[in-house]
Design an enzyme around this catalytic site. Structure first.
Site, PDB file in Angstrom:
ATOM      1  N   HIS A  59       4.031 -12.829  31.635  1.00  0.00           N
ATOM      2  CA  HIS A  59       2.764 -13.543  31.527  1.00  0.00           C
ATOM      3  C   HIS A  59       1.651 -12.518  31.681  1.00  0.00           C
ATOM      4  CE1 HIS A  59      -0.567 -16.283  32.301  1.00  0.00           C
ATOM      5  NE2 HIS A  59       0.215 -17.321  32.039  1.00  0.00           N
ATOM      6  N   THR A 131     -21.617 -12.912 -20.410  1.00  0.00           N
ATOM      7  CA  THR A 131     -21.037 -14.169 -19.936  1.00  0.00           C
ATOM      8  C   THR A 131     -19.721 -14.366 -20.678  1.00  0.00           C
ATOM      9  OG1 THR A 131     -22.284 -15.458 -21.583  1.00  0.00           O
ATOM     10  CG2 THR A 131     -23.301 -15.161 -19.432  1.00  0.00           C
ATOM     11  N   HIS A 132     -18.699 -14.741 -19.937  1.00  0.00           N
ATOM     12  CA  HIS A 132     -17.339 -14.824 -20.483  1.00  0.00           C
ATOM     13  C   HIS A 132     -16.851 -13.457 -20.967  1.00  0.00           C
ATOM     14  CE1 HIS A 132     -17.780 -19.254 -20.419  1.00  0.00           C
ATOM     15  NE2 HIS A 132     -18.965 -19.031 -20.954  1.00  0.00           N
ATOM     16  N   GLN A 203      -8.060 -27.010  28.240  1.00  0.00           N
ATOM     17  CA  GLN A 203      -7.644 -25.763  28.872  1.00  0.00           C
ATOM     18  C   GLN A 203      -8.183 -24.544  28.129  1.00  0.00           C
ATOM     19  OE1 GLN A 203      -3.385 -24.185  29.400  1.00  0.00           O
ATOM     20  NE2 GLN A 203      -3.854 -25.135  31.383  1.00  0.00           N
ATOM     21  N   SER A 254      -0.935  11.262 -10.649  1.00  0.00           N
ATOM     22  CA  SER A 254       0.036  12.353 -10.552  1.00  0.00           C
ATOM     23  C   SER A 254       0.444  12.849 -11.936  1.00  0.00           C
ATOM     24  CB  SER A 254       1.277  11.878  -9.786  1.00  0.00           C
ATOM     25  OG  SER A 254       1.923  10.830 -10.500  1.00  0.00           O
ATOM     26  N   LYS A 259      -7.724  11.328 -15.023  1.00  0.00           N
ATOM     27  CA  LYS A 259      -8.040  10.008 -14.476  1.00  0.00           C
ATOM     28  C   LYS A 259      -9.049  10.059 -13.325  1.00  0.00           C
ATOM     29  CE  LYS A 259      -5.725   6.557 -15.023  1.00  0.00           C
ATOM     30  NZ  LYS A 259      -6.085   5.320 -15.744  1.00  0.00           N
ATOM     31  N   ARG A 260     -10.048   9.177 -13.414  1.00  0.00           N
ATOM     32  CA  ARG A 260     -11.010   8.946 -12.327  1.00  0.00           C
ATOM     33  C   ARG A 260     -11.059   7.436 -12.114  1.00  0.00           C
ATOM     34  NH1 ARG A 260     -16.240  12.775 -13.463  1.00  0.00           N
ATOM     35  NH2 ARG A 260     -16.992  11.551 -11.702  1.00  0.00           N
ATOM     36  N   ASN A 261     -10.247   6.959 -11.201  1.00  0.00           N
ATOM     37  CA  ASN A 261     -10.045   5.524 -11.030  1.00  0.00           C
ATOM     38  C   ASN A 261     -10.965   4.957  -9.944  1.00  0.00           C
ATOM     39  OD1 ASN A 261      -7.845   5.770 -12.843  1.00  0.00           O
ATOM     40  ND2 ASN A 261      -6.515   6.369 -11.143  1.00  0.00           N
ATOM     41  N   GLU A 266     -10.859  -1.096  -5.785  1.00  0.00           N
ATOM     42  CA  GLU A 266      -9.570  -1.784  -5.852  1.00  0.00           C
ATOM     43  C   GLU A 266      -9.030  -2.058  -4.457  1.00  0.00           C
ATOM     44  OE1 GLU A 266      -7.923  -0.107 -10.147  1.00  0.00           O
ATOM     45  OE2 GLU A 266      -7.330   0.923  -8.306  1.00  0.00           O
ATOM     46  N   GLU A 300      -3.521 -15.346  16.734  1.00  0.00           N
ATOM     47  CA  GLU A 300      -4.794 -14.679  17.004  1.00  0.00           C
ATOM     48  C   GLU A 300      -4.627 -13.205  17.340  1.00  0.00           C
ATOM     49  OE1 GLU A 300      -7.210 -18.609  18.651  1.00  0.00           O
ATOM     50  OE2 GLU A 300      -6.566 -17.050  20.051  1.00  0.00           O
ATOM     51  N   ARG A 301      -3.497 -12.862  17.921  1.00  0.00           N
ATOM     52  CA  ARG A 301      -3.260 -11.459  18.258  1.00  0.00           C
ATOM     53  C   ARG A 301      -3.222 -10.592  17.003  1.00  0.00           C
ATOM     54  NH1 ARG A 301      -1.090 -10.765  23.653  1.00  0.00           N
ATOM     55  NH2 ARG A 301      -0.839 -12.800  24.641  1.00  0.00           N
TER      56      ARG A 301
END
Length: 423
Positions: A59, A131-132, A203, A254, A259-261, A266, A300-301
């Protein structure tokens, strides 16, 4: 933020609550002055000792209390008089959540400042609105940022409300009846700790407060995801109107060195999914058996520290992205021209109506001209100018004026003034 949730920090908050109760009781004559003096001088927490005791008693609050009493000695018997574990744990948790909320509010303000700075810089940076996913009409990148600023402002308001809701304490005993501790003690303790007093409790403090708090964090996460998703879309190679900061030495793939992501956008988009899941778990915690059960505790922990730490990280990361965002005005202009001026179709429609043409007829003419321009790769203004039906209502000069992009920017200043965005 990490400090607020690190191992042992909750023990310090529990001790803060226990000492606040003892101080109030001492002032009321319920604890001898010499005992209170002893408590003040010797009360401290040894986290290692707490865990040793907890391994036996199973406890956490009892283990904490026993460890503190060992430090104090005889006077320790006056701690925890008339209290139940949740008086201390829930009130201590409220202190941590309040302080976490305040840190998150500062993070939100930092994000707003970054957005405001870039909005002012790009106030008149014209781009196409979509739009769309399809070209609609022109706007500016500054207006896109202004939209996000207004949403951040609403989230700050929501967070303020959630902080107030969760900043509550209860010192009402085993089932909330004050049988062994008076309401006056509770009020004095909560005032001392800077918390509001729960008007009624059993309580525990009721978990709608915590659900409200975690749900607001999820809503803020949703706003960050919204911003991140737009940045990811605008960084697509075939659009390339903005780019996330890319550090010296950073690598994107790799296999493909070019590539420049948009990896930060993300990442925060993914993290927002965790926040939404935690919000659902927080709502599940509201319905407990009778005056309380333990089903909420294990949840909650995980969800409370995770949500606070996650959102803190997400806000800081997004602030860095916005501050270092590359805004490619040249690409925005180029993309705007890809639809041959079709973004002025509504202006042509409205001008025809204003000059006496029936709306349905005008709509049909403009649509026919727009489709012809799109399918044949022609400038829309040339197709419209060559349409004899249109020329019966509009001169060449009037048609020309309908394609002036500045028309769409005439109220940018008004919108910025609403948000108090100054150059």
């Amino acid at each position: 933020m990490g400090k607020l949730w690190q191992d042992g920090y909750e023990y310090e908050r529990w001790l803060e609550v226990e000492l606040a109760v003892a101080e109030v009781m001492a002032k009321r004559g319920e604890i001898p002055p010499e005992a209170m003096q002893e408590i003040r001088a010797k009360a401290k927490v040894n986290p290692k000792r707490v865990l040793e005791i907890e391994a036996v008693v199973r406890h956490d609050l009892i283990a904490f209390l026993q460890a503190v009493v060992e430090e104090i000695g005889e006077a320790g018997k006056y701690l925890h008089l008339g209290l139940t574990s949740s008086d201390v744990k829930d009130t201590g948790l409220s202190l941590v959540l309040r302080d976490s909320g305040r840190l998150l509010k500062e993070d939100l303000k930092d994000l707003r400042d970054a957005l405001a700075k870039r909005a002012v810089e790009s106030k008149y940076t014209v781009m196409v609105g979509r739009t769309h996913g399809i070209h609609a009409e022109p706007l500016t990148f500054g207006l896109k940022l202004a939209l996000w600023i207004a949403e951040v402002d609403r989230q700050i308001e929501r967070l303020d409300q959630a902080i107030r809701s969760v900043s509550a304490g209860k010192i009402s005993g085993a089932v909330g009846t004050y049988a062994n501790v008076s309401p006056e003690v509770e009020e004095a303790v909560c005032h001392y700790l800077g918390l509001e007093t729960a008007l009624v409790s059993n309580q525990i403090l009721q978990r709608d407060r915590h659900a409200h708090f975690v749900t607001v964090l999820a809503l803020i996460g949703g706003s960050i995801e919204k911003i991140a998703t737009e940045i990811r879309n605008l960084q697509r190679t075939d659009i390339l109107e903005v780019e996330e900061p890319f550090a010296k030495g950073q690598k994107g793939s790799s296999a493909m060195p070019h590539k420049r992501n948009p990896i930060v956008s993300e990442q925060v988009a993914g993290m927002s999914r965790l926040l939404r899941g935690n919000a659902l778990a927080a709502m599940e915690n509201m319905a407990l058996w009778h005056e309380r059960d333990m089903t909420h505790s294990s949840v909650e922990r995980v969800i409370l520290p995770d949500s606070c730490i996650l959102l803190d990280h997400m806000l800081r990361q997004m602030t860095k992205v916005i501050s270092g965002l590359t805004i490619r005005a040249d690409h925005m202009k180029r993309n705007l021209q890809k639809t041959y001026g079709l973004t002025s179709s509504q202006r042509v429609l409205l001008a025809l109506v204003e000059h006496g043409c029936m709306r349905e007829e005008a709509y049909a003419w403009v649509q026919q001209n727009a489709f012809q321009a799109w399918e044949q790769g022609l400038d829309f203004i040339d197709v419209v100018s060559a349409d004899e039906r249109v020329r019966k209502f509009l001169t060449k000069e009037e048609i020309q004026s309908l394609f002036d992009l500045n028309y769409h920017l005439q109220h940018v200043d008004d919108i910025f003034k609403r948000l108090k965005l100054e150059e």
